[in-house]
Design a protein around this motif. Structure first.
Motif, PDB file in Angstrom:
ATOM      1  N   PHE A 461       0.800  -1.230   0.000  1.00 27.38           N
ATOM      2  CA  PHE A 461       0.000   0.000   0.000  1.00 27.38           C
ATOM      3  C   PHE A 461       0.836   1.286   0.000  1.00 27.38           C
ATOM      4  O   PHE A 461       0.283   2.380  -0.113  1.00 27.38           O
ATOM      5  CB  PHE A 461      -0.978   0.032   1.184  1.00 27.38           C
ATOM      6  N   PHE A 462       2.142   1.175   0.132  1.00 37.66           N
ATOM      7  CA  PHE A 462       2.995   2.358   0.144  1.00 37.66           C
ATOM      8  C   PHE A 462       3.808   2.486  -1.147  1.00 37.66           C
ATOM      9  O   PHE A 462       3.902   3.582  -1.704  1.00 37.66           O
ATOM     10  CB  PHE A 462       3.943   2.337   1.349  1.00 37.66           C
ATOM     11  N   SER A 463       4.404   1.392  -1.587  1.00 32.75           N
ATOM     12  CA  SER A 463       5.245   1.447  -2.785  1.00 32.75           C
ATOM     13  C   SER A 463       4.427   1.815  -4.010  1.00 32.75           C
ATOM     14  O   SER A 463       3.299   1.337  -4.191  1.00 32.75           O
ATOM     15  CB  SER A 463       5.939   0.094  -3.007  1.00 32.75           C
ATOM     16  N   TYR A 464       5.004   2.653  -4.866  1.00 33.65           N
ATOM     17  CA  TYR A 464       4.310   3.067  -6.086  1.00 33.65           C
ATOM     18  C   TYR A 464       4.125   1.878  -7.021  1.00 33.65           C
ATOM     19  O   TYR A 464       5.009   1.038  -7.167  1.00 33.65           O
ATOM     20  CB  TYR A 464       5.118   4.159  -6.788  1.00 33.65           C
ATOM     21  N   GLY A 465       2.966   1.835  -7.674  1.00 32.70           N
ATOM     22  CA  GLY A 465       2.716   0.806  -8.676  1.00 32.70           C
ATOM     23  C   GLY A 465       1.298   0.280  -8.628  1.00 32.70           C
ATOM     24  O   GLY A 465       0.800  -0.071  -7.548  1.00 32.70           O
ATOM     25  N   GLY A 466       0.661   0.235  -9.779  1.00 30.17           N
ATOM     26  CA  GLY A 466      -0.704  -0.258  -9.846  1.00 30.17           C
ATOM     27  C   GLY A 466      -0.804  -1.750  -9.607  1.00 30.17           C
ATOM     28  O   GLY A 466      -1.729  -2.224  -8.932  1.00 30.17           O
ATOM     29  N   SER A 467       0.178  -2.521 -10.123  1.00 36.08           N
ATOM     30  CA  SER A 467       0.141  -3.974  -9.938  1.00 36.08           C
ATOM     31  C   SER A 467       0.250  -4.338  -8.470  1.00 36.08           C
ATOM     32  O   SER A 467      -0.468  -5.202  -7.963  1.00 36.08           O
ATOM     33  CB  SER A 467       1.280  -4.636 -10.727  1.00 36.08           C
ATOM     34  N   SER A 468       1.167  -3.675  -7.772  1.00 39.08           N
ATOM     35  CA  SER A 468       1.346  -3.932  -6.346  1.00 39.08           C
ATOM     36  C   SER A 468       0.083  -3.575  -5.568  1.00 39.08           C
ATOM     37  O   SER A 468      -0.402  -4.374  -4.755  1.00 39.08           O
ATOM     38  CB  SER A 468       2.536  -3.128  -5.816  1.00 39.08           C
ATOM     39  N   LEU A 469      -0.467  -2.386  -5.814  1.00 37.12           N
ATOM     40  CA  LEU A 469      -1.661  -1.945  -5.096  1.00 37.12           C
ATOM     41  C   LEU A 469      -2.836  -2.861  -5.368  1.00 37.12           C
ATOM     42  O   LEU A 469      -3.549  -3.284  -4.441  1.00 37.12           O
ATOM     43  CB  LEU A 469      -1.999  -0.509  -5.489  1.00 37.12           C
TER      44      LEU A 469
END
Length: 489
Positions: A461-469
């Protein structure tokens, strides 16, 4: 009958908003909002694009966050049975996608893990986590399933290791190691503690062997002495704890004392390598335990002997694994983490700059958008894998502690929700979710603070990126949907 079904189904759809766990949703919202502010602090450039400009990273992340809420609505509106019925199909589709990624993905920073679809880049490995959790939960929910049965245990391991191997073939080691988190769930579901102990010991033995591999005290190789002595100690403790065989423990301790005393006497005449004495004792005690097992028909002794011999073999394989299997950049990262090398301008640059950024934040931080380390781009990947250094610099010790506390509350809440499930499917999936979040949190924070090697996994929820989120959102809200079904009727 059709209209009656529609009325009942409509009522069930509306009941979901009463039964879903709103406390967890509140934690989710707080974390993604805090994550967005951190991304702003890490990537925003004054006199350039605005915070809400979609061409910039803060604006782009905001779009992904908005789409996530639409995704959440879809997940919660689907029947909870959907995830059970289609678990294998979802898993198979993701495996196919992972295999296709190996061949179709371009080389981006040394890995082939991103599918480029016009302006959008997707990382299938992020979505494989929830798919694997669903498949494992489906298998373990089978009638009469027992994890202690070798056939069932191998089946579960196959489901876990298959996506892991595919991700390794994409040269994405960090994402692949996340699947080791499933062993925490398996331990909760009845996996032998020996396996978990073996994993923990493997890490300790590897670090000790590497740390003291070139250190000698007289004629003694210190690394081998320390590891073999730890193997001896753990073996004796296991015999006492598992079998409560005081006589066997006394014999092993007496043999150890006699061997080392004899080595001390001999050392007055010729140099003695005490590591050989320690390793010889491991072999001797293993043979003794096998003898006890055959004589008494107690298989616990054999298991302990196998652990001792396997640990000894692992100790000898450390050098081969490190030099012949790990990539050169991975070797350097491990050496830097263990303090065996000092490479402030190379492999250690990221961690050193991250420590400086976190330390410069002090107690209360420099304030939003006032971080000098982040504004001057000293920390590479500061809005993705190293996002926590932005939290430490801008919000200080207080802000970083609050973020860690929120994650701790989330994980503990997930464990509590998993424990109250009446269905094996729900419980296994819930513990898988909690384990994955825990693994990501510990490794990412350890990586940023120099406690673990840099392996490149995001902070949820902190690191940038749509796939991660999206990956973490799907992972979390499928469980919330399953939990809501407990009281839905």
């Amino acid at each position: 009958m059709f209209y009656l079904y529609r009325i009942v189904n409509y009522r069930r759809k509306t009941e979901i908003w009463k039964t879903v766990d709103w406390w967890t949703i509140l934690l989710y919202v707080i974390l993604i909002v805090a994550g967005w502010f951190s991304i702003c602090g890490a990537s925003y450039e004054f006199d350039n694009v605005g915070l809400f400009d979609p061409s910039g990273r803060p604006g782009s992340q905001l779009i992904w966050m908005g789409l996530s809420f639409g995704l959440i609505f879809v997940i919660l509106m689907l029947e909870s049975e959907f995830y059970d019925v289609f678990a294998y199909l979802i898993y198979a589709a993701i495996i196919v996608l992972l295999i296709a990624t190996i061949f179709l993905a371009p080389n981006i920073k040394g890995s082939h893990s991103w599918l480029v679809l016009g302006p959008i880049r997707l990382q299938p490995a992020e979505f494989a986590k929830f798919a694997t959790a669903l498949a494992v939960a489906k298998v373990m929910n089978t009638y009469g399933f027992k994890l202690t049965t070798p056939k069932n245990f191998i089946l579960v391991l196959t489901l876990i290791f298959l996506p892991m191997v595919c991700i390794l073939l994409q040269q994405e080691t960090g994402s692949a190691l996340v699947y080791l988190a499933f062993f925490l769930m398996l331990y909760r579901e009845g996996m032998s503690g020996y396996i978990l102990l073996a994993g923990v010991c493997a890490v300790i033995f590897f670090v000790t062997s590497m740390k003291f591999s070139d250190v000698t005290v007289g004629a003694t190789a210190l690394g081998e002495l320390l590891v073999s002595s730890m193997i001896l100690l753990i073996t004796v403790i296991l015999v006492q704890v598992e079998r409560k065989d005081t006589r066997a423990v006394q014999i092993m301790l007496a043999a150890t004392a006699v061997a080392f005393l004899g080595g001390y006497v001999v050392s007055f005449f010729v140099p003695v390598d005490y590591s050989w004495i320690s390793m010889g004792l491991v072999l001797l005690i293993a043979c003794y335990l096998i003898f006890l097992s055959v004589r008494n028909w107690v298989w616990h002794y054999v298991l302990i002997a196998v652990f001792a011999l396997g640990s000894l073999a692992f100790m000898y394989s450390v050098d081969y694994v490190f030099t012949d299997i790990l990539e050169p950049h991975q070797q350097v990262r491990i050496k830097v983490s263990l303090g065996l090398e000092d490479d402030p301008s190379g492999a250690g640059y990221n961690v050193n700059q991250s420590k400086i950024a976190i330390g410069s934040g002090g107690l209360s931080g420099k304030g939003f958008l006032n971080g000098t380390q982040t504004k001057l781009k000293y920390v590479p990947e500061q809005d993705t894998d190293f996002i926590f250094c932005t939290v430490g610099e801008e919000q200080g010790f207080v802000g970083a502690s609050i973020v860690l506390l929120l994650f701790a509350i989330l994980i503990l809440r997930l464990i509590a929700l998993a424990e109250r499930q009446s269905s094996t499917f729900n419980r296994v999936y819930g513990y898988s979710v909690a384990s994955i979040f825990f693994f990501h949190l510990v490794i990412n924070i350890g990586m940023v603070t120099g406690l673990t090697p840099v392996i490149g996994i995001p902070l949820p929820f902190f690191s940038y990126g749509g796939s991660s989120l999206w990956g973490f959102t799907i992972l979390l809200f499928i469980f919330l949907r399953l939990d809501a079904s407990r009281r839905e009727r």
